[in-house]
Structures are given as C-alpha cells and as structure tokens.
Design an enzyme around this catalytic site. Structure first.
Site, PDB file in Angstrom:
ATOM      1  N   ASP A  86      35.632-151.928  31.131  1.00  0.00           N
ATOM      2  CA  ASP A  86      36.603-152.244  32.191  1.00  0.00           C
ATOM      3  C   ASP A  86      35.895-152.689  33.476  1.00  0.00           C
ATOM      4  OD1 ASP A  86      39.053-152.486  33.474  1.00  0.00           O
ATOM      5  OD2 ASP A  86      39.691-150.434  33.089  1.00  0.00           O
ATOM      6  N   LYS A 162      37.228-155.121  22.701  1.00  0.00           N
ATOM      7  CA  LYS A 162      37.771-153.755  22.724  1.00  0.00           C
ATOM      8  C   LYS A 162      39.094-153.800  23.466  1.00  0.00           C
ATOM      9  CE  LYS A 162      36.920-149.210  24.904  1.00  0.00           C
ATOM     10  NZ  LYS A 162      35.914-148.356  25.588  1.00  0.00           N
ATOM     11  N   ASP A 164      42.053-151.614  24.938  1.00  0.00           N
ATOM     12  CA  ASP A 164      42.487-150.283  25.341  1.00  0.00           C
ATOM     13  C   ASP A 164      44.025-150.223  25.380  1.00  0.00           C
ATOM     14  OD1 ASP A 164      42.213-147.657  26.173  1.00  0.00           O
ATOM     15  OD2 ASP A 164      40.699-148.134  27.676  1.00  0.00           O
ATOM     16  N   SER A 196      42.283-149.157  20.423  1.00  0.00           N
ATOM     17  CA  SER A 196      42.446-147.784  20.921  1.00  0.00           C
ATOM     18  C   SER A 196      43.827-147.264  20.532  1.00  0.00           C
ATOM     19  CB  SER A 196      42.270-147.745  22.438  1.00  0.00           C
ATOM     20  OG  SER A 196      41.002-148.225  22.802  1.00  0.00           O
ATOM     21  N   ARG A 221      39.503-146.159  17.971  1.00  0.00           N
ATOM     22  CA  ARG A 221      39.158-144.910  18.626  1.00  0.00           C
ATOM     23  C   ARG A 221      40.211-143.865  18.289  1.00  0.00           C
ATOM     24  NH1 ARG A 221      37.131-144.597  23.437  1.00  0.00           N
ATOM     25  NH2 ARG A 221      37.957-142.505  23.302  1.00  0.00           N
ATOM     26  N   ASP A 225      38.014-140.041  25.126  1.00  0.00           N
ATOM     27  CA  ASP A 225      36.763-140.621  25.620  1.00  0.00           C
ATOM     28  C   ASP A 225      35.657-139.574  25.627  1.00  0.00           C
ATOM     29  OD1 ASP A 225      38.176-142.904  26.196  1.00  0.00           O
ATOM     30  OD2 ASP A 225      37.721-142.894  28.348  1.00  0.00           O
TER      31      ASP A 225
END
Ligand SMILES: *[C@@H]1O[C@H](CO)[C@@H](O)[C@H](O)[C@H]1NC(C)=O
Ligand SMILES: *[C@@H]1O[C@H](CO)[C@@H](O)[C@H](O)[C@H]1NC(C)=O
Ligand SMILES: *[C@@H]1O[C@H](CO)[C@@H](O)[C@H](O)[C@H]1NC(C)=O
Ligand SMILES: *[C@@H]1O[C@H](CO)[C@@H](O)[C@H](O)[C@H]1NC(C)=O
Ligand SMILES: *[C@@H]1O[C@H](CO)[C@@H](O)[C@H](O)[C@H]1NC(C)=O
Length: 417
Positions: A86, A162, A164, A196, A221, A225
């Site tokens: 990010d 990726k 999120d 995610s 995921r 985290d």
C-alpha cells in the site's frame, strides 16, 4: 486382468486431470509457492522521504530491493518478485483518464519505469491494490474501475497483483474477486493473482468457499496480517494447524494458502524463532515473501533466508501442503510429503517445533510408523538446517529422537531407502 486395472486407473487419472484443469485457475503461474519481497511488514506506510529517505515507499526502496536480491544471492535461491504494498498512490485518479496515478514525488518516473528496472535485474514486479472504495491506508480503491485498473497493470508490465479487501462489504467478495480475476485474464498478460478474500470472512467466523478461491486466485491470505513478533507468528501457525482439514485440500500447484510475509531479519524473532518460521512455512507450502530491510540484515538471519535445502522443501513440485500431525508436550510435529518418491514411497520433511518458550532443549521420540512413515527398508535422515548432513538411518519400527530448543525447530528430511 492387468489390462483392466490399467485401463481403470488410466481413466481415473484422466478424470483427476480434468478436475484439476477445470477447477483451478489456469494462468500457468505460481506452480510452486511464489518467492520474493514485499514492503508492507517492515516499511508500512512510511511516506516521509525527507526524514526517512531509505525507508519511505518510493522508487528508491524498490530499486534497492531489486539490486540486493539480484546481487546478494537471493535471486539465485529463488526469490523473484519485488512487490509494492500500500501507499504508492496519489490520493486522486487522473481527472481525465481516471487511471490510477502513482505518487508523483515518490515515483517520479512512474510505475512502468520501475517495472522495467526490476525486469532488467532478471526479476519480476508486483503491486498492490484493493477491491473496495479505498485501500486500507485510504488511497483510491478499484471498485468502480476494475477493468481500467486491470488494463493499467497490464500496460505497466505488472507480473503479480495483491488485492486487499478493505472498505468493501465482505459479502461482495464472492463475486468481486472472481470478476477482477476475469478482467486480469482478459488483459492477456499473465499476472499472479493474490487475494485477501478469505481472511475478511474467516475473522468474522464465516466459512470461505476455498474451492472458489482455487478457481480464481493463485494464492490467498487466510488469516490476519503478520506482525513482527513471535506471538503473531504463533497465532498464524495455530490458525493453520487447527483449521488444516478445512484449508489443506485446496492448496496445490497454482493455488496456495498464504500465511503472510517472512519476518526474518527484522526485530522480533530470535535465530531459533526465525528457523521456526522458515521450517513451518516450508512445510505448509506458504509463499516465501520476505519483508525486511535487505541492506541491513545480519549474516546469521540471511543464512536462514538463503537455506537452499529448506527452500527446496517449500518449492517441492508435488505441492502438497503439510499438516501438524501431533502436538504433545508443547512440541508440534509438522509433516509434509515431498519428492523423491522411491519405489512408490514418498520422502518427508518433518519439523519438530517447540512452543516452549523457556527451559532447556526438550527431547522427543517417536516411532516412525506412528508418524505414518512406513517404508519397510527404512529412511535415510538428513538435517535440513545443516546442509543436509546425514543424521541416521532408521526403520519404521524404530524411534527417531530429537532435541528441540525453546521456541526453536529441528527440521529433517526422510528419504526412503
Ligand atoms: C483533479 O480535480 C480535482 C478537483 O477538481 C483538483 O483538486 C485536482 O487538482 C485535479 N488534479 C489534476 C491532476 O488536475
Ligand atoms: C486466461 O484463462 C484461460 C483459460 O483458463 C487460460 O488458458 C489463459 O492462459 C489465461 N490467460 C491469462 C493471461 O491469464
Ligand atoms: C494472538 O492471539 C491471541 C488469542 O486470540 C490474542 O489475544 C493476541 O492478541 C494475538 N496476538 C497477536 C500479536 O496477534
Ligand atoms: C481457525 O483458527 C482460528 C485461529 O486459531 C480459530 O479461532 C478458529 O476456531 C479456527 N476455526 C475452526 C473451524 O477450527
Ligand atoms: C520410543 O518413543 C516412545 C515415545 O513415542 C517412548 O515411549 C519410548 O521409550 C521410546 N523408546 C526408546 C527405545 O527410546
């Protein structure tokens, strides 16, 4: 008779092959768990480049990572993807084209130029976005621009994305993540797709549809985290252990459960704990994505990250996610079937991992057959953290005995004789 059996097993094989190809994402990528480096865990959302020129999320940070990975042995053992997390964006899209705009000060040459640089080092380039209205740190999300963003990433020569799941309704993920996956496919550029999707459902106590993950994502995921501490590492391994029967069957070549980044080389793990992370991540076939300050890693941690024998377990081409088979006396026994297969018998990687946090090294013994290692001729045992040093030859009816340091690990390979 033989012929019939052969035909029957061939048919079965074909059915399985078909199932594999129709069920799983088939972009030809991530046939072993992805390996690389990502900024988040170590560098978070540091954007003050005046105060922290070597740490801020900027072109320089990723060029440096690519330089070190290529020149200091990481690339040689398989680390490949350099991934921006990010905080790389301007707060507004381009007013006319509506494209995502990287921060003009911190990425003055744009993302394509950075991707070119990473590629020039023989590495691959990854980036982060978010399915919702904003990224977790509040930068523009993709929700109203999914197709444009997929095309932008392809145009920038991105190899790994990726995605999120902040600022969205977790119930929309079951349609949103597949939709973005189809749009990635439509660009014609193969990009590893890291989702995610399950974690936001798991933490609400829901049961994600892992067969759908497998169909649309290369990795996902599952849990929270990782933070730079042994406790956080242990919470994740506990998740993988207690939920293993639910998540393990969905992992395999092209589609992996992701336990999150490697902490090794940062502040929170001792040497023993670093070996624990490397060994368990190898057994559970998790991606090996470091998040550390590559220019400032002490040699003893670097050695753990570069351990070829342990990496070979992680990258074993059968792609079977290992399981925690036992947990007694606060010692976990994690087992993964691997190659070579000798006369029909698998080899195995076994990690004895201690959840004791003090005291002396703890001695454990187990008969191999009680761990379901049944090869009649026994096994040749080597120590994966000591360059495959020979340890012992052992039969299924015999005990293997190890001593495990507090919060440490013993990691052996068992090859059938
Ligand atoms: C885009 O529009 C906003 C709002 O009108 C304005 O504040 C911003 O400066 C514009 N950005 C660019 C790059 O023109
Ligand atoms: C798109 O999907 C098809 C069908 O699964 C696959 O053959 C192709 O390789 C994919 N292309 C990309 C760029 O991911
Ligand atoms: C680990 O899990 C426990 C129990 O759920 C929780 O109380 C603790 O805050 C977690 N620690 C970290 C670092 O995630
Ligand atoms: C999955 O793991 C989490 C974290 O350890 C735990 O809270 C949860 O109960 C597990 N779920 C199941 C179904 O066992
Ligand atoms: C073998 O291991 C078991 C524990 O699994 C233990 O009870 C037994 O004493 C061990 N035998 C020898 C000869 O070490």
């Amino acid at each position: 008779m033989w012929c019939r059996i052969l035909t029957a097993s061939l048919a079965l094989l074909l059915v399985q092959e078909n199932t594999f190809f129709s069920d799983a994402l088939n972009n030809g990528l991530a046939l072993t768990p992805p390996m690389g480096w990502m900024s988040w865990q170590r560098f978070r959302c540091i954007i003050d480049c005046d105060s922290y020129p070597d740490e801020c999320i900027s072109e320089k940070l990723f060029k440096t990572a690519a330089d070190v990975i290529a020149s200091e042995g990481y690339k040689d053992v398989g680390y490949e993807y350099v991934i921006i997390d990010d905080c790389w964006l301007e707060f507004q899209r381009d007013n006319i084209t509506k494209e995502l705009v990287p921060d003009r000060k911190r990425f003055p040459n744009g993302i394509k130029a950075l991707a070119d640089y990473v590629h020039s080092k023989g590495l691959k380039f990854g980036i982060y976005e978010n399915y919702g209205t904003k990224t977790c740190e509040g930068y523009p999300g993709m929700i109203d621009h999914l197709e444009l963003d997929a095309q932008t990433f392809a145009k920038w020569d991105v190899d790994y994305i990726k995605v999120d799941g902040c600022y969205a309704d977790y119930r929309d993920y079951d349609t949103g993540y597949p939709e973005f996956g189809r749009l990635l496919n439509k660009t014609g550029r193969p990009m590893v797709y890291s989702c995610s999707w399950p974690v936001y459902q798991e933490i609400k106590g829901l049961t994600p549809n892992y067969e759908a993950m497998k169909e649309h994502c290369n990795l996902w995921r599952n849990w929270k985290d990782i933070q730079d501490s042994y406790e956080s590492l242990r919470n994740i391994t506990e998740y993988f252990a207690v939920n293993q029967s639910r998540i393990q069957p969905h992992a395999g070549p092209g589609h992996w459960n992701d336990a999150d980044m490697l902490l090794i080389g940062n502040y929170g793990l001792s040497i023993d704990q670093s070996k624990t992370q490397m060994a368990i991540w190898a057994v559970i076939a998790s991606p090996l994505i470091m998040s550390n300050d590559l220019k400032n890693i002490r040699p003893e941690f670097k050695e753990i990250l570069l351990n070829k024998e342990v990496i070979a377990v992680n990258q074993d081409e059968l792609g079977i996610q290992g399981l925690r088979k036992r947990f007694d006396d606060k010692i976990e026994t994690w087992i993964r079937p691997i190659k070579p297969i000798v006369n029909g018998e698998h080899s195995y990687a076994i990690a004895w991992s201690s959840k004791r946090i003090d005291g002396a090294p703890f001695r454990v013994s187990a008969k191999l057959e009680s761990l379901e290692l049944n090869n009649a001729n026994g096994y040749h045992v080597t120590d994966l953290f000591d360059k495959n040093r020979f340890v012992v030859d052992v039969l299924p009816q015999q005990n293997i005995t190890v001593r495990v340091n507090p919060s440490g690990v013993v990691f052996y390979k068992f090859t059938p004789k």
